[in-house]
Scaffold this active site. Structure first.
Site, PDB file in Angstrom:
ATOM      1  N   ASP A 311       0.860  -1.176   0.000  1.00 44.19           N
ATOM      2  CA  ASP A 311       0.000   0.000   0.000  1.00 44.19           C
ATOM      3  C   ASP A 311       0.899   1.229   0.000  1.00 44.19           C
ATOM      4  O   ASP A 311       2.052   1.160   0.440  1.00 44.19           O
ATOM      5  CB  ASP A 311      -0.894  -0.017   1.242  1.00 44.19           C
ATOM      6  N   THR A 313       0.210   4.498   1.428  1.00 45.99           N
ATOM      7  CA  THR A 313       0.224   5.186   2.715  1.00 45.99           C
ATOM      8  C   THR A 313       0.658   4.237   3.819  1.00 45.99           C
ATOM      9  O   THR A 313       0.118   3.153   3.974  1.00 45.99           O
ATOM     10  CB  THR A 313      -1.172   5.749   3.026  1.00 45.99           C
ATOM     11  N   ASP A 554      -1.315  -1.601   6.477  1.00 45.21           N
ATOM     12  CA  ASP A 554      -1.512  -1.177   7.857  1.00 45.21           C
ATOM     13  C   ASP A 554      -2.955  -0.834   8.160  1.00 45.21           C
ATOM     14  O   ASP A 554      -3.356  -0.776   9.313  1.00 45.21           O
ATOM     15  CB  ASP A 554      -0.623   0.030   8.191  1.00 45.21           C
TER      16      ASP A 554
END
Length: 795
Positions: A311, A313, A554
């Site tokens: 990912d 971010t 996350d």
């Protein structure tokens, strides 16, 4: 901003809990009464299980019986092989206990707290401190660890896919049931606990996932297939050897000792030990890098990864965003700065669980929103699937905040300006007005009117570029899946030097057919506007093409993909649902750790393959010698002490060092086939060398059985040393030194009278020594020739 309708429990719209939670005294009484959430979710076996598993093994039992026979009928030196039981068990126990301590300590750090209401205050407690009747508060990203009944909900959605397989989040309202093992992708609320501990729905499943287990390992499955085949060989070959020794030996003692010497080396007693030690040491090494391995076989999977999905971010960029600008774009009145800031503040306050993006905007507008108090009559919290949040406010109309390419039509000037900013790596959200009288819903009307653009800056992780480069050099393809605008993600990835970042793809335009989707994934590296469901589909498509896929993330929107991937890697600061789903957790959130994590897996698997080859060489030459001796009705050419000496110097000691050595070669399929392709020819060559040297030494009947057996032992040692040298490649100073040290030890044993007598060696007959050297040279030529042919023919 409290006037938005947020209650103390973190929910909106006037929902109230049916009670105020428990008092601390009530919770303590219930915990003492056995109503606490106590579950044995161990990441490793207990100390007693470790000891039993390493001592009470089938091979230890066989060796124990042979040890007793050797002690009863032979000299104490011929029982030295029995030390392997002590050494194998001790090393295995010590290494596994060390790994257990590291795993258990890191697992404590990873235990996500649960927010409950005690004494009318919201507090965080460990999962095991939750009791029956507790009021648990939920927000987006929370993992549900106990069962309960919903008492308050504000846009509450619960993802039960890890339990039911259904990908779509389930809306929850008061009175609905929530189950342990699910998590909250959007909204907020509260529930009263109705089942804890072993009574909770998913705890048996969670315990199964987290337990120390090697059976799911492809590596161990291959080794077990080899061991089963060896067990079937030992019985008939051992029986043949025993019969032949009873017929050819002068005494019963000689027959028993010869049988023991032939059967003991057939058992690859150290193979499972070295495999377990290598995996356990890998876990300990990763622990030193603040990397929690939740399942031991994950170390093996690390070695096989060839595609890493990340990912943006929290992985390529810092998780914290900085809202840098609010740019009005609407007509006069709509675009008034004061109204714009007030609307943003109200939307953030209305969301029951603001994500980091909303929190960043809140830091920018909070001080300028003045005393504005807007009361929300309806709220749609933000979710990754919707990519917007919305609310209707009494007397203020409906407002929405989300992705410009979701809210606005392609020709809208505000969207065009947003896309230009996104192409420069900025993250841009649009604030819009809903039509008069409209209330927010799952689907927005096409007439959203843009009011302002909110520009957020993303900070690149300092080592992200070097990490991507290192992964590429190691043959790992990196794919970036993000919910953000594709151009923005491409700009970030391009700044980090990711190949293919100049061709970002909007995931909404991708086909749903798995084959066509896999083609699209192969053609590009960066994908934007990816939904949580699509992330899982992407991982499945890559795996369908034969790739071994690791997925990092996350956020709660990554949990489905993490579960689907061959290896899920979560950031330590991520949501509890993400950490609970992943097999590996980077507790320091350091993306730069990933090359080291992958390298550790490759080191472990590559070294286990080396060690397995050595042990199976010994098994092969032992079986061959037993067959040849059984057919020829000769006394066995080796004593048990010879077997111990040769095995220790060519397999046991060097194997231990090789199992822990650096190794960067990426794992390939076909472990069993490759090991056998080396071990069988090499073992046959070693066995033939020993038997030929023994037969030639026997022929004159002049030197005596001790010298004849010495010839066999010397030939076997020299041939096995050549096999060790082939396994030890690629050569470094310490690898060459290791082989040389083993030769030096044998020379010392042969030169020192006490050691020579202790191991029943006699070098008095030069002809016997010459036979051994010539036989070993022939075996070496065969092994080197086969090795070159294997290398030319490919894997």
């Amino acid at each position: 901003m409290s006037g938005s309708g947020r209650t103390a429990s973190g929910v909106v719209g006037g929902s109230r809990t049916r009670d105020s939670g428990l008092t601390s005294a009530e919770a303590a009484r219930r915990r003492a009464a056995g109503q606490g959430n106590v579950v044995d979710h161990r990441t490793s076996r207990g100390a007693g299980e470790i000891v039993r598993a390493n001592v009470l093994t089938r091979f230890n039992a066989i060796i124990g019986v042979l040890l007793a026979a050797g002690l009863a009928f032979g000299a104490p030196q011929d029982a030295l092989f029995g030390l392997v039981i002590v050494v194998n068990s001790a090393v295995g126990i010590v290494q596994e206990l060390r790994a257990k301590r590291s795993l258990d300590a890191l697992a404590l750090l990873d235990a996500a707290p649960v927010t409950v209401r005690r004494d009318r205050a919201d507090v965080e407690v460990p999962p095991e401190d939750v009791v029956l009747g507790d009021l648990v508060l939920l927000r987006a990203g929370a993992k549900i660890v106990v069962d309960g009944e919903v008492t308050a909900a504000a846009g509450l959605e619960v993802d039960e896919s890890l339990l039911t397989g259904e990908a779509d989040p389930v809306p929850k309202v008061p009175g609905d049931r929530v189950l342990s093992g699910s998590f909250v992708p959007a909204g907020g609320g509260a529930f009263v606990v109705t089942a804890v501990g072993e009574a909770a729905y998913a705890n048996r499943l969670v315990a199964e996932v987290r337990r120390f287990d090697l059976t799911r390992s492809e590596l161990m499955a291959g080794i077990n297939r080899i061991l089963r085949a060896i067990q079937w060989l030992i019985v008939p070959v051992g029986a043949l050897l025993v019969v032949s020794q009873l017929r050819s030996a002068a005494t019963l003692s000689e027959a028993v000792v010869g049988s023991v010497a032939g059967i003991v080396p057939m058992i690859p007693e150290g193979l499972v030990l070295m495999t377990s030690v290598a995996l356990a040491v890998g876990v300990v090494r990763l622990a030193r890098r603040r990397c929690l391995v939740q399942e031991l076989p994950a170390v093996e999977v690390l070695a096989r990864v060839d595609v890493l999905c990340v990912d943006k971010t929290g992985t390529l960029t810092e998780p914290a965003l900085e809202a840098s600008e609010v740019e009005p774009v609407g007509e006069a009145g709509d675009g008034d700065v004061a109204v714009t800031f007030a609307a943003l503040a109200a939307l953030i306050a209305a969301d029951p669980a603001p994500n980091p993006t909303l929190e960043a905007i809140g830091r920018l507008v909070g001080g300028q929103a003045g005393g504005t108090r807007w009361r929300a009559s309806a709220v749609v919290p933000f979710s990754s699937a919707r990519k917007f949040s919305a609310a209707a406010f009494e007397g203020r109309g409906g407002w929405v905040l989300g992705a410009p390419d979701v809210l606005l039509p392609p020709a809208d000037p505000a969207r065009i300006r947003a896309e230009a900013a996104a192409a420069e790596g900025m993250r841009v959200l649009a604030l819009g007005r809903l039509p008069d009288g409209a209330v927010p819903g799952e689907q927005l009307p096409d007439t959203v009117r843009a009011v302002a653009l909110v520009v957020l800056r993303q900070r690149l992780r300092p080592h992200a570029a070097a990490t991507l480069k290192e992964l590429g050099e190691e043959g790992v393809a990196v794919k970036v899946f993000s919910g953000d605008n594709a151009a923005s993600v491409g700009a970030v990835a391009g700044a980090l030097g990711l190949p293919g970042a100049d061709r970002p793809v909007d995931a909404r335009q991708l086909p749903s057919d798995p084959s066509a989707l896999a083609d699209a994934l192969a053609a590009s590296s960066v994908f934007g506007r990816v939904s949580p469901q699509q992330k899982r589909d992407f991982v499945e498509a890559l795996r369908g093409r034969g790739h071994v896929v690791a997925m990092t993330g996350d956020g709660v929107n990554d949990a489905l993909a993490l579960k689907t991937a061959d290896l899920g890697i979560a950031m330590g600061s991520g949501s509890p649902a993400t950490r609970g789903t992943a097999k590996v957790v980077l507790l320091d959130d350091d993306f730069a750790t990933l090359p080291h994590v992958l390298a550790e897996g490759r080191r472990v698997l590559g070294n286990i393959e080396r060690v397995a080859g050595l042990f199976l060489v010994k098994t092969t030459y032992s079986v061959l010698l037993a067959l040849l001796v059984g057919v020829a009705h000769l006394p066995f050419p080796l004593l048990p002490r010879h077997v111990t000496l040769v095995g220790a110097l060519t397999i046991g000691i060097p194997g231990f060092f090789l199992a822990l050595a650096p190794n960067s070669e990426r794992a390939r399929p076909g472990f069993v086939r490759r090991v056998l392709r080396f071990a069988v020819p090499a073992g046959l060559a070693c066995g033939v060398a020993a038997f030929v040297a023994y037969g030639l030494a026997l022929e004159p009947h002049e030197s005596g059985l001790v010298a004849d057996r010495t010839s066999a032992a010397l030939a076997l040692f020299l041939a096995a040393t050549v096999a060790l040298a082939l396994v030890a490649r690629p050569y470094t100073w310490w690898r060459l030194g290791l082989v040389a040290a083993m030769v030096a030890v044998f020379v010392i044993v042969a030169a020192v009278p006490f050691a020579r007598d202790f191991f029943a060696l006699s070098f008095s007959n030069p002809a016997d020594i010459a036979y051994a050297v010539l036989a070993a040279a022939l075996a070496a030529a065969i092994m080197i020739g086969v090795d070159r042919w294997e290398r030319r023919s490919g894997p």
